[in-house]
Design a protein around this motif. Structure first.
Motif, PDB file in Angstrom:
ATOM      1  N   LEU A   1       0.709  -1.301  -0.270  1.00  0.00           N
ATOM      2  CA  LEU A   1      -0.044  -0.064  -0.097  1.00  0.00           C
ATOM      3  C   LEU A   1       0.797   1.487   0.096  1.00  0.00           C
ATOM      4  CD1 LEU A   1      -3.109  -0.890   2.449  1.00  0.00           C
ATOM      5  CD2 LEU A   1      -3.051  -0.517  -0.174  1.00  0.00           C
ATOM      6  N   PHE A   2       2.070   1.191   0.598  1.00  0.00           N
ATOM      7  CA  PHE A   2       2.888   2.368   0.703  1.00  0.00           C
ATOM      8  C   PHE A   2       3.330   2.568  -0.573  1.00  0.00           C
ATOM      9  CE2 PHE A   2       7.508   3.478   0.742  1.00  0.00           C
ATOM     10  CZ  PHE A   2       7.414   4.509   1.254  1.00  0.00           C
ATOM     11  N   PHE A   3       3.653   1.564  -1.299  1.00  0.00           N
ATOM     12  CA  PHE A   3       4.213   1.836  -2.686  1.00  0.00           C
ATOM     13  C   PHE A   3       3.109   2.292  -3.413  1.00  0.00           C
ATOM     14  CE2 PHE A   3       7.714  -1.073  -2.017  1.00  0.00           C
ATOM     15  CZ  PHE A   3       8.841  -0.208  -2.439  1.00  0.00           C
ATOM     16  N   GLN A   4       1.806   2.121  -3.281  1.00  0.00           N
ATOM     17  CA  GLN A   4       0.766   2.340  -4.172  1.00  0.00           C
ATOM     18  C   GLN A   4       0.555   3.541  -4.046  1.00  0.00           C
ATOM     19  OE1 GLN A   4      -2.701   3.094  -3.225  1.00  0.00           O
ATOM     20  NE2 GLN A   4      -3.026   3.535  -5.494  1.00  0.00           N
TER      21      GLN A   4
ATOM     22  N   SER B   1       3.035   6.207  -5.350  1.00  0.00           N
ATOM     23  CA  SER B   1       3.065   6.244  -6.796  1.00  0.00           C
ATOM     24  C   SER B   1       2.011   7.123  -7.325  1.00  0.00           C
ATOM     25  CB  SER B   1       3.443   4.882  -7.737  1.00  0.00           C
ATOM     26  OG  SER B   1       2.305   4.286  -7.179  1.00  0.00           O
TER      27      SER B   1
END
Lengths: 534, 245, 338
Positions: C14-17, C20
């Motif tokens: 989720l952090f990456f989501q 970005s």
């Protein structure tokens, strides 16, 4: 009273369902995609029906099986010979180092290995094979590079598991080498071999970059390559589905065969196995030569790459901030994939062990099989299928990185299951009742008991998957992430910008990053630690 | 008082070679009684179901039917952790990565968040088994007998009424056995515990207990005074077991 | 608690989501350009073009980079009407007919004022930004007498060995297939059969084959007539050259198109106009190593003047390619797989 165990089963089943989803959903969505795209829905059926009459498909299947079969045969039989040499040669100063170096090829990205193999066996290499390299010879060489050391590392423990007492008896009975093989070594190996053969066969069957780069052309098309081409160029999803199912079917058949042949002992032997001295009559020189040749074979491609890299513009490449960003990004992806892989495998193995403990073998092997089998569904198929499925509802680009992580995590499962499985089995046999009796469960049990005792295999698994995912190119290239490049992607960009020397340095940098990550994780997670009081 | 009535169990039928080799595939049914402050010895041929009996009481195996009555209350449907039972096994009683003190502490508080009283109690138990100076050693640095004493100390601090001893003496030498048996007898009387001792050696049973149960093919053949039963056996099965026939 | 192992990775993902998804310039409109990897890499034209375009457009240019032109087309088919692209840049004329058939592209309604193309541009959906000619590149110091025609390469048994690409996965590979077809017509199969023993390997893409060539795996590689310019300009090496074939060289024209469903149609047209301007075009020769589609000859770098003259340019009609590609590839496959 079975509450806890039932929860384990439930979690395990949940993971199995999850894996089944990741296999079937992409296949289904691809299958229906061919309809959405206005193609004839019957095409897949037509392909299936005309399957036996389609000379291209027949060739592809025959070649896939041939190259995988030959690679496996070579890797395992040579692996047996060299592992036996290691077992008999006994202790020598470099033994430990060589054996740890033999763990490398598993985490060397295929694209780097291929470059290294061309450096050694190419026209201007140390041992030039000329254009013979491109074709079956090259494929076999590369697969041997990857799988010979793997086979040695998987088989050597079998010799160590033969009790010292048996060797002493054998020497009192003055058994010949052949009799030792027949009465001691073969019976022990027979149990381990089906699993090793299956693993290596699957690795070779699904090998992709190697076949594409060293195959030499359409003569060497494997199923995995055909799937790639059907999706990438012809964009014929139904054909991709049929081919994937074929590959899945072949692997399942073999897996079932292997489980039938494998007999796992219920309780691990606790005999003294440390530092086994094997009495033998083989010449030490011959054994040493075998070990030396194997070591040179495995290490030369890596060495060749490194030497080549040092002749290039190292400074220019290493001072590029993009390189370090890419390294950090690759590491993040790798770590997340590792975490996912280890936690999924943990749930599967807990459930599997629980059922093995109850004598429920069928269910137990279902749990383990489901984790291993996903490996043979090409990541491109999973990725493309999920892409079609998800692009209807969410913005896939924002989810590209999570998807890349998840798919890489799934691809790591078979390795984690192999590494962690035996350790968890033994751990459970020893401490399951004790922990239940002491009312140790959940997080407390994991923190105080399971993790401290299993940190070595956990660290190894984590290190394996992380460094494998760091070297992945296939999945990330599919989604096309704009701002951030991973190391393999950067390497590829260099290659497509004429910058071959820089690409070689990037490749060696990628290799080193994978190795350093592997080493760090294995040592930092795997080290001993004291219990903590609050 | 611990009373076991018509406790039935059978292993699932499997095709595995491992299970075929053992003989305990026959259905089992147990009846017996243990009094507070008493050690009851359990003897019998291997595969007769001695360990299974203890597993059923502890809840590691689930009985098909029957009752395990503790002071008249059936604990057969309790979770493993809810049963007032502690087991000492033949080996692997201690976690190799934890020191002696922690190995005992984990029996009280898995989180290892210990109160002052609990720490005191652990030290008292260590003293009672004669290992006070060893509290920071790792299991690998102890002898087999010392390791079993740590396990007994853990059973002590857990203060459960039922103590199941699953061949705790099997890996020990003769002198060590006597020592441990004396320790067990003393603890059982002092703490008013009900203990079941599975043992391979008739001599251990004679030394440890007044009464003894002989188990054969999944059933309690007879419960009698230990000396009578083992030194002057009447039944053919016991004679065969002792090699007297 | 039992689910802790699942929660952690999900949180990570989720952090990456979110990382970005959050765009610092959210107030500005975003123009999304699908293109290929070597275009957007640090060494390609992408970064400089983004900078130059963003200076005046008041927008953010966002690249989505895929492997190559072929994957661009596959991706468009995959996404269909849900595509996030506003502009697709990097298809070539062998793919345009199929791309148009998806019905996703809008007419550009523009004309090229100063076309450098040898032939007139008529396609209503796509505009060219650069072009090149396929050729076999060799090292002058190692190969003294390269073949002077395709026929010589094919028929002379002692002709040098070559590295080529697979027409199923790479545009140069497809280019060679069409080149041979153009020269040999119905006899193309026989030509391939004669050539086969001298093909060292058929690689997946251009970069693999070129890499092998630079490593010395074969004396000649299928590439572009403009490839030697890279070695002259970037490496100051003039030992690489393209062999001139008397039949002429097959042409590749790279194009860009506007997506019909784009919400940024105005910006999109602005980009296409920019694409044909000198700012964009003058970057092409030294970053994409191709001829710019609209730039007067005297503005080309000097190195380009030393390159071989590829005329006559060979090119199939795009509809003919679309119609026959599958059958021709299959033919090729059956000849080479024997």
């Amino acid at each position: 009273m079975l509450n806890l165990a039932n929860r384990k089963t439930a979690t395990g089943l949940f993971v199995v369902v999850l894996l089944a989803f990741f296999i079937s959903a992409p296949l289904l969505s691809l299958f229906f995609a061919s309809n959405l795209l206005g193609r004839q829905f019957t095409q897949a059926q037509a392909v299936t029906l005309s399957f036996w009459n389609n000379p291209y498909l027949q060739r592809v299947i025959v070649f896939s099986l041939l190259q995988a079969g030959l690679s496996t045969l070579l890797s395992v039989s040579l692996g047996l010979i060299v592992a036996r040499a290691f077992a008999r040669f006994g202790k020598f100063p470099l033994r430990h180092i060589i054996l740890s170096l033999f763990g490398l090829p598993l985490v060397v990205p295929a694209i780097v290995a291929v470059l290294g193999i061309i450096s050694v066996y190419g026209s201007h290499g140390w041992l030039p094979l000329g254009s013979k390299l491109y074709g079956l010879t090259g494929i076999l060489l590369a697969h041997l590079f990857f799988n010979l050391p793997l086979a040695i590392r998987l088989l050597l423990p079998v010799w160590q598991s033969i009790p010292q007492q048996h060797w002493r008896i054998s020497s009192q009975l003055s058994m010949t080498t052949r009799q030792q093989w027949k009465h001691l070594e073969w019976p022990a190996l027979r149990e381990a071999l089906p699993g090793v053969v299956l693993l290596i066969f699957m690795l070779c069957l699904t090998s992709f970059a190697v076949v594409l780069s060293l195959g030499g052309g359409p003569k060497s098309t494997t199923l995995e390559v055909a799937i790639y081409q059907s999706l990438r160029f012809d964009f014929d999803p139904s054909l991709a589905v049929v081919l994937s199912l074929l590959q899945l079917g072949i692997s399942l058949l073999l897996a079932l065969l292997a489980t039938k042949l494998t007999y796992k002992p219920d309780v691990e032997a606790t005999l003294n196995t440390f530092n086994t001295q094997i009495p033998h009559s083989s010449s030490k020189l011959f054994l040493g030569l075998l070990i030396a040749v194997a070591s040179v074979f495995v290490l030369s491609p890596l060495l060749a790459m490194i030497i080549e890299a040092f002749q290039g513009p190292i400074n220019e490449v290493l001072t590029d901030s993009k390189l370090w960003q890419a390294a950090a990004f690759s590491l993040m992806i790798g770590l997340c994939a590792g975490l996912i892989s280890v936690s999924l495998a943990w749930s599967l193995l807990s459930a599997s062990t629980q059922h093995a403990y109850w004598g429920n073998k069928k269910l137990a092997s279902l749990f383990e099989l489901s984790g291993s089998i996903i490996y043979v569904v090409p990541p491109l198929v999973i990725g493309t299928g999920l892409f079609i499925l998800l692009s209807q509802t969410i913005n896939v680009f924002e989810w590209a990185i999570p998807l890349v992580i998840i798919i890489n995590g799934l691809m790591g499962l078979p390795f984690v299951i192999r590494t962690l499985g035996p350790a968890i089995r033994q751990h459970t046999m020893r401490y399951q009742r004790l922990c239940a009796g002491l009312d140790l469960h959940g997080w407390q049990r994991f923190k105080q008991i399971d993790f401290p005792l299993l940190r070595k295999p956990i660290g190894l698994s984590m290190a394996l998957v992380t460094s494998m995912a760091m070297g992945d190119l296939g999945v990330i290239a599919l989604f096309g992430t704009p701002e951030t490049a991973t190391l393999p992607l950067l390497l590829y960009q260099r290659l497509s910008a004429y910058q071959i020397p820089q690409a070689t340095i990037t490749a060696v940098f990628l290799l080193m990053s994978c190795l350093v990550t592997f080493w760090l994780l294995e040592h930092f997670i795997g080290k001993q630690q004291k219990a903590q009081y609050a | 008082m611990l009373k076991i009535e018509q406790l039935k169990f059978s292993y699932p039928v499997t095709t595995s070679k491992a299970k075929k080799n053992t003989s305990n595939t026959h259905p089992m049914c147990f009846d017996l009684t243990v009094n507070a402050g008493e050690i009851l010895s359990i003897v019998g041929p291997s595969g007769s179901g001695k360990s299974t009996l203890l597993n059923l009481i502890a809840g590691f195996d689930k009985a098909k039917s029957g009752e395990i009555l503790l002071h008249g209350q059936d604990i057969n449907h309790y979770d493993i952790s809810k049963r007032p039972v502690t087991t000492v096994f033949q080996e692997h009683n201690l976690f190799p990565h934890l020191d002696v003190f922690t190995n005992i502490a984990i029996g009280i508080q898995p989180s290892l968040k210990l109160s002052y009283d609990e720490k005191l109690e652990i030290n008292l138990a260590l003293e009672q088994v004669g290992l006070f100076e060893y509290s920071s050693r790792k299991p690998a640095e102890l002898s087999g007998g010392q390791r079993q004493r740590v396990a007994i100390a853990r059973a002590l601090v857990r203060k459960h009424e039922v103590l199941l001893l699953d061949e705790p003496l099997a890996a020990l030498g003769p002198a060590m056995r006597e020592e441990i048996i004396e320790l067990l007898k003393q603890i059982v009387i002092n703490e008013n515990i009900m203990a079941l001792l599975v043992s391979h050696q008739p001599s251990d049973a004679i030394l440890a207990s007044e009464r003894c149960a002989f188990i054969n093919e999944g059933k309690v053949l007879i419960i009698d005074e230990t000396k009578q039963l083992l030194q002057h056996p009447q039944q053919a099965e016991i004679k065969a077991y002792l090699g007297l026939s | 608690m039992r689910y802790t192992p699942f929660i952690l990775p999900v949180l990570f993902s989720l952090f990456f989501q979110t990382a970005s998804a959050v765009d610092p310039n959210q107030s500005k409109p975003i123009l999304t350009v699908y293109t290929y990897n070597s275009f957007t890499s640090d060494w390609g034209p992408g970064p400089k073009i983004k900078e130059a375009f963003e200076k005046n457009c008041g927008c953010t240019l966002k690249y989505v980079s895929l492997e190559d032109g072929v994957s661009l087309l596959s991706r468009l088919k995959l996404e269909g009407k849900n595509t996030k692209a506003d502009i697709v840049l990097g298809l070539d004329t062998n793919l345009t007919a199929e791309a148009e058939a998806t019905g996703l592209f809008a007419p550009h309604e523009m004309t090229i004022k100063k076309s450098s193309l040898p032939n007139e541009w008529k396609n209503p959906s796509f505009l060219p930004y650069d072009f090149g000619y396929f050729a076999f590149v060799y090292d002058k110091t190692k190969l003294k007498k390269p073949p002077t025609s395709l026929k010589e390469l094919v028929e002379d048994k002692d002709a040098p060995k070559i590295l080529i690409q697979d027409p199923r996965t790479s545009t140069p590979g497809l280019g060679l297939l069409l080149w041979v077809k153009k020269v040999y017509g119905d006899k193309a199969n026989e030509a391939w059969a004669k050539l086969a023993p001298r093909i060292v390997t058929v690689s997946k893409g251009w970069s693999e084959a070129y890499g092998l060539f630079l490593k010395g795996e074969a004396p000649m590689v299928l590439s572009y007539t403009t490839s030697p310019a890279y070695h002259i300009i970037s490496e100051k090496k003039d030992n690489y050259a393209a062999a001139k074939f008397s039949e002429g060289h097959y042409q590749q024209i790279e194009v860009a198109g506007l997506i019909k469903s784009s919400k940024q149609a105005e910006l999109g047209k602005e980009f296409l106009t920019f694409m044909l301007s000198e700012d964009f075009q003058s970057l092409i020769p030294t970053t994409n190593w191709m001829y710019p589609a609209s730039l007067s000859k005297d503005k080309l770098p000097d190195a380009y003047k030393s390159l071989v003259d590829p005329s006559p340019a060979l090119l199939f009609d795009e509809t003919e390619v679309a119609k026959n590609r599958k059958a021709w590839v299959k033919e090729w496959l059956n000849t080479l797989a024997k």
